[in-house]
Design an enzyme around this catalytic site. Structure first.
Site, short mmCIF file in Angstrom:
data_model
loop_
_atom_site.label_atom_id
_atom_site.label_comp_id
_atom_site.label_asym_id
_atom_site.label_seq_id
_atom_site.Cartn_x
_atom_site.Cartn_y
_atom_site.Cartn_z
N THR A 69 -26.64 -34.80 6.75
CA THR A 69 -25.20 -35.02 6.76
C THR A 69 -24.72 -35.46 8.13
OG1 THR A 69 -23.06 -33.85 6.60
CG2 THR A 69 -24.95 -32.54 7.23
N ASP A 70 -23.62 -36.19 8.15
CA ASP A 70 -23.02 -36.59 9.43
C ASP A 70 -22.42 -35.41 10.18
OD1 ASP A 70 -20.76 -36.12 7.87
OD2 ASP A 70 -19.89 -38.10 8.14
N GLU A 71 -22.26 -34.29 9.51
CA GLU A 71 -21.64 -33.13 10.16
C GLU A 71 -22.50 -32.56 11.29
OE1 GLU A 71 -19.55 -30.28 7.71
OE2 GLU A 71 -19.67 -31.65 6.00
N TYR B 102 -22.88 -24.18 8.41
CA TYR B 102 -23.53 -25.15 7.51
C TYR B 102 -24.15 -26.29 8.30
CZ TYR B 102 -23.79 -29.46 4.84
OH TYR B 102 -24.20 -30.66 4.32
N LYS C 171 -28.13 -27.51 8.90
CA LYS C 171 -28.65 -28.84 8.58
C LYS C 171 -29.24 -29.50 9.83
CE LYS C 171 -28.63 -30.86 5.28
NZ LYS C 171 -29.65 -30.97 4.19
#
Length: 328
Positions: free
Chosen positions: A125-127, A149, A153
Site C-alpha cells: 500500500t502507499d500508506e 496498519y 505493511k
C-alpha cells in the site's frame, strides 16, 4: 502453471481471481489457480461465487507453516493479497495486524523459498510512505508509516526485500493507492457511505474533510499487479495509482449526488488519530517498464460502483452486520 493467491476471498484478491480464471490475463491462460484464505470477517466465498468451480479453494492461515508448505508445492507464482487492512481497526487493536501482515508474510516468503517458487508478488500500500504535502512518492522514498496498519505493511515490505537480497527469492512489491469497486467490504469509506446513503442514514466525515486520496479502481489495480506478475523485475517496487486525487469532502459530494442526498446526511466526526493528510504515488516506473495506464474513468467507475451496491443488497447487508459484530 500453478498460481497461489493468498487472501483471494477478499475485496481485491477476489477481483484478481475472477479476472484470472475468466481469461482476462492471457499470459496466465489455463493456469491452475489455488486460493488460500482464512475467511476472517472481511473475506467471503460469495465474492468468488461467479467463478465457482474454476479454481481450488483452501481455507487456511498464512501464519501456519504446515499449511503454507503444503500449498506451495508445485507453485510457479504467488500473488500475496492476504492482510489485515482497516486502519481504524489497527488503531483500536494492532496485534492481529502484526501477526497476519508481518508473521504471515514471513511464513509465506519462507515457504516460497523452500518450494523454489519462481515468482512472488507482494501486494502492499502507499500508506507505508506516510503523508506528503506536495508532489508524489517514487518507489525509493523513505518509509514513514503513521498507523499500526501501515507500519505492519512496511514491515512486510522490508521482509520481502530482505528475502530477495539475502536468498535471491524473486519477489516484486506493489504499492497501490486507495481502491474502490464492487465487492468491497462495507467498512471502507465508499461502501460505507454508499450503503448508508442508500438507506437514508447519515455518513461520518472525519475532521475538516480535506484529507486527500488518490482513487484507483480495483480493475486497474489488478491489471497492474498482473503486469508485475508477468514482467516485474525481482527485487523491485512498483507504485500503482489511479490518477484521481480528491479531498474526502469532494468524494462525499460525489457520493451524495450519486445517491440523491444532500449535506444534511453528513455528520462531522472527530478526526482519526494520526490521520495522514495526503497520499499521492508516482506511477512513472510501472508505466515506463510495464506499460501500465489506468483505464477506468473515475466518474464512470464510481457510478458503476454505486449501482452495483444498489443491485446487491443481499451481498452487503449481512456483511455490515458482521462488521458491527466484529467491532463489538
Amino acid at each position: 502453471m500453478r498460481v497461489l493467491v493468498t487472501g483471494g476471498a477478499g475485496f481485491i484478491g477476489s477481483h484478481y481471481v475472477r479476472e484470472l480464471v475468466s481469461g482476462s490475463y492471457p499470459a496466465f491462460a489455463g493456469a491452475e489457480v489455488v486460493v488460500l484464505d482464512k475467511l476472517t470477517y472481511a473475506g467471503s466465498e460469495t465474492n468468488l461465487a461467479p467463478v465457482a468451480g474454476k479454481f481450488e479453494f483452501v481455507r487456511g492461515d498464512i501464519c501456519d507453516p504446515s499449511v503454507v508448505a503444503e500449498q506451495m508445492r508445485g507453485v510457479d507464482v504467488v500473488v500475496h493479497f492476504a492482510a489485515e487492512s482497516h486502519v481504524d481497526r489497527s488503531i483500536t487493536g494492532s496485534a492481529d495486524f502484526v501477526l497476519t501482515n508481518v508473521l504471515g508474510t514471513q511464513t509465506l516468503l519462507q515457504g516460497a523459498l523452500n518450494a523454489g517458487v519462481g515468482r512472488f508478488v507482494h501486494v502492499s500500500t502507499d500508506e507505508v510512505y506516510g503523508s506528503i504535502e506536495d508532489g508524489s512518492w517514487s518507489e525509493n522514498h523513505v518509509l514513514e508509516p503513521n498507523s499500526p496498519y501501515s507500519a505492519s505493511k512496511a514491515s512486510s515490505d522490508l521482509l520481502a526485500r530482505a528475502f530477495h537480497r539475502t536468498h535471491g527469492l524473486p519477489v516484486s512489491i506493489t504499492r497501490c493507492s486507495n481502491n474502490y469497486g464492487p465487492y468491497q467490504f462495507p467498512e471502507k469509506v465508499i461502501p460505507v457511505f454508499v450503503t448508508n446513503l442508500i438507506d437514508g442514514r447519515k455518513v461520518p466525515l472525519y475532521g475538516d474533510g480535506l484529507n486527500v486520496r488518490d482513487w484507483l479502481h480495483v480493475d486497474d489495480h489488478c491489471r497492474g499487479i498482473q503486469l508485475v506478475a508477468e514482467g516485474g523485475r525481482p527485487g523491485e517496487i512498483y507504485n500503482i495509482g489511479g490518477g484521481t486525487e480528491l479531498t474526502n469532502r469532494e468524494l462525499t459530494e460525489r457520493l451524495l449526488a450519486a445517491t440523491g442526498r444532500d449535506w444534511s446526511f453528513v455528520e462531522p466526526v472527530q478526526d482519526r488519530l494520526g490521520h495522514d493528510r495526503r497520499y499521492s504515488v508516482d506511477i512513472s516506473k510501472i508505466s515506463a517498464e510495464l506499460g501500465y495506464k489506468p483505464q477506468v474513468d473515475f466518474e464512470v467507475g464510481l457510478a458503476d460502483t454505486v449501482e452495483w451496491y444498489r443491485e446487491n443488497r443481499a451481498w452487503w447487508e449481512p456483511l455490515k452486520e458482521r462488521a458491527q459484530s466484529a467491532k463489538g
